[in-house]
Design a protein around this motif. Structure first.
Motif, PDB file in Angstrom:
ATOM      1  N   LEU A 170      -6.467 -82.074   9.585  1.00 46.68           N
ATOM      2  CA  LEU A 170      -6.699 -80.679   9.943  1.00 46.68           C
ATOM      3  C   LEU A 170      -8.185 -80.328   9.935  1.00 46.68           C
ATOM      4  O   LEU A 170      -8.674 -79.628  10.832  1.00 46.68           O
ATOM      5  N   VAL A 171      -8.914 -80.806   8.934  1.00 48.51           N
ATOM      6  CA  VAL A 171     -10.359 -80.549   8.875  1.00 48.51           C
ATOM      7  C   VAL A 171     -11.043 -81.169  10.091  1.00 48.51           C
ATOM      8  O   VAL A 171     -11.892 -80.543  10.733  1.00 48.51           O
ATOM      9  N   TYR A 172     -10.659 -82.398  10.436  1.00 46.19           N
ATOM     10  CA  TYR A 172     -11.222 -83.049  11.612  1.00 46.19           C
ATOM     11  C   TYR A 172     -10.909 -82.251  12.875  1.00 46.19           C
ATOM     12  O   TYR A 172     -11.776 -82.036  13.714  1.00 46.19           O
ATOM     13  N   THR A 173      -9.677 -81.796  13.014  1.00 45.22           N
ATOM     14  CA  THR A 173      -9.274 -81.037  14.201  1.00 45.22           C
ATOM     15  C   THR A 173     -10.064 -79.744  14.318  1.00 45.22           C
ATOM     16  O   THR A 173     -10.579 -79.421  15.391  1.00 45.22           O
ATOM     17  N   VAL A 174     -10.189 -79.010  13.236  1.00 43.13           N
ATOM     18  CA  VAL A 174     -10.944 -77.749  13.263  1.00 43.13           C
ATOM     19  C   VAL A 174     -12.412 -78.017  13.585  1.00 43.13           C
ATOM     20  O   VAL A 174     -13.013 -77.336  14.425  1.00 43.13           O
ATOM     21  N   PHE A 175     -12.995 -79.023  12.940  1.00 40.84           N
ATOM     22  CA  PHE A 175     -14.396 -79.347  13.208  1.00 40.84           C
ATOM     23  C   PHE A 175     -14.584 -79.760  14.663  1.00 40.84           C
ATOM     24  O   PHE A 175     -15.536 -79.344  15.317  1.00 40.84           O
ATOM     25  N   TYR A 176     -13.673 -80.551  15.185  1.00 43.71           N
ATOM     26  CA  TYR A 176     -13.791 -81.023  16.566  1.00 43.71           C
ATOM     27  C   TYR A 176     -13.701 -79.861  17.547  1.00 43.71           C
ATOM     28  O   TYR A 176     -14.460 -79.785  18.503  1.00 43.71           O
ATOM     29  N   ILE A 177     -12.790 -78.936  17.305  1.00 43.64           N
ATOM     30  CA  ILE A 177     -12.634 -77.778  18.187  1.00 43.64           C
ATOM     31  C   ILE A 177     -13.895 -76.928  18.164  1.00 43.64           C
ATOM     32  O   ILE A 177     -14.414 -76.524  19.211  1.00 43.64           O
ATOM     33  N   THR A 231      -5.609 -92.514   6.883  1.00 37.95           N
ATOM     34  CA  THR A 231      -5.646 -91.987   5.510  1.00 37.95           C
ATOM     35  C   THR A 231      -4.303 -91.396   5.105  1.00 37.95           C
ATOM     36  O   THR A 231      -4.011 -91.313   3.915  1.00 37.95           O
ATOM     37  N   GLY A 232      -3.500 -90.979   6.090  1.00 36.51           N
ATOM     38  CA  GLY A 232      -2.211 -90.383   5.776  1.00 36.51           C
ATOM     39  C   GLY A 232      -2.320 -89.016   5.134  1.00 36.51           C
ATOM     40  O   GLY A 232      -1.356 -88.505   4.582  1.00 36.51           O
ATOM     41  N   ASN A 233      -3.480 -88.406   5.210  1.00 36.08           N
ATOM     42  CA  ASN A 233      -3.726 -87.114   4.577  1.00 36.08           C
ATOM     43  C   ASN A 233      -3.806 -86.038   5.648  1.00 36.08           C
ATOM     44  O   ASN A 233      -4.725 -86.034   6.462  1.00 36.08           O
ATOM     45  N   ILE A 234      -2.862 -85.131   5.636  1.00 32.31           N
ATOM     46  CA  ILE A 234      -2.798 -84.079   6.653  1.00 32.31           C
ATOM     47  C   ILE A 234      -4.010 -83.151   6.569  1.00 32.31           C
ATOM     48  O   ILE A 234      -4.466 -82.632   7.591  1.00 32.31           O
ATOM     49  N   TYR A 235      -4.568 -82.969   5.387  1.00 33.72           N
ATOM     50  CA  TYR A 235      -5.716 -82.080   5.239  1.00 33.72           C
ATOM     51  C   TYR A 235      -6.960 -82.657   5.919  1.00 33.72           C
ATOM     52  O   TYR A 235      -7.735 -81.924   6.524  1.00 33.72           O
ATOM     53  N   VAL A 236      -7.134 -83.959   5.834  1.00 31.01           N
ATOM     54  CA  VAL A 236      -8.265 -84.599   6.503  1.00 31.01           C
ATOM     55  C   VAL A 236      -8.099 -84.458   8.017  1.00 31.01           C
ATOM     56  O   VAL A 236      -9.060 -84.175   8.735  1.00 31.01           O
TER      57      VAL A 236
END
Length: 115
Positions: free
Chosen positions: A104-111, A97-102
């Motif tokens: 970051l949201v994925y990273t936070v959710f995964y953690i 997607t090339g979207n840093i916000y997506v």
């Protein structure tokens, strides 16, 4: 937040619904990512996913199941390296997607989901 996530993922009714509709949900997510993917991020996403896949293969190659506690290979660096491999596999796909916000949201959710 973590309690809410645990409640949702441990609800037996929601698990049954997800189990029956997981293919539809995954296809819908794939369509959304493909619609918003950017061709210039294809190589980056591929390299990240490939790193995750190679890491996962290394994990499986290092295991001696039900015989001994594995303390070699990637298990020297991380307690459960398969979590890291799965994270990288999905991150490469999301990087399309090339979207840093997506990302970051994925990273936070995964953690939060993993711990």
């Amino acid at each position: 937040m973590l309690k809410f996530i645990n409640t949702v993922f441990n609800n037996s009714l929601l698990r049954k619904i997800f189990l029956k509709s997981r293919a539809v949900i995954i296809i819908a997510l794939l369509v959304v990512v493909v619609m918003y993917s950017k061709p210039q991020w294809l190589l980056t996403g591929f390299i990240i996913s490939l790193a995750g896949e190679l890491w996962q293969v290394w994990c499986f190659a290092s295991l001696v199941k039900n015989v001994e506690l594995t303390i070699r290979g990637p298990y020297v660096f991380v307690r459960n390296p398969m979590y890291l491999a799965r994270y990288l596999l999905i991150l490469g796909f999301i990087a399309l997607t090339g979207n840093i916000y997506v990302v970051l949201v994925y990273t936070v959710f995964y953690i939060f989901y993993m711990y």
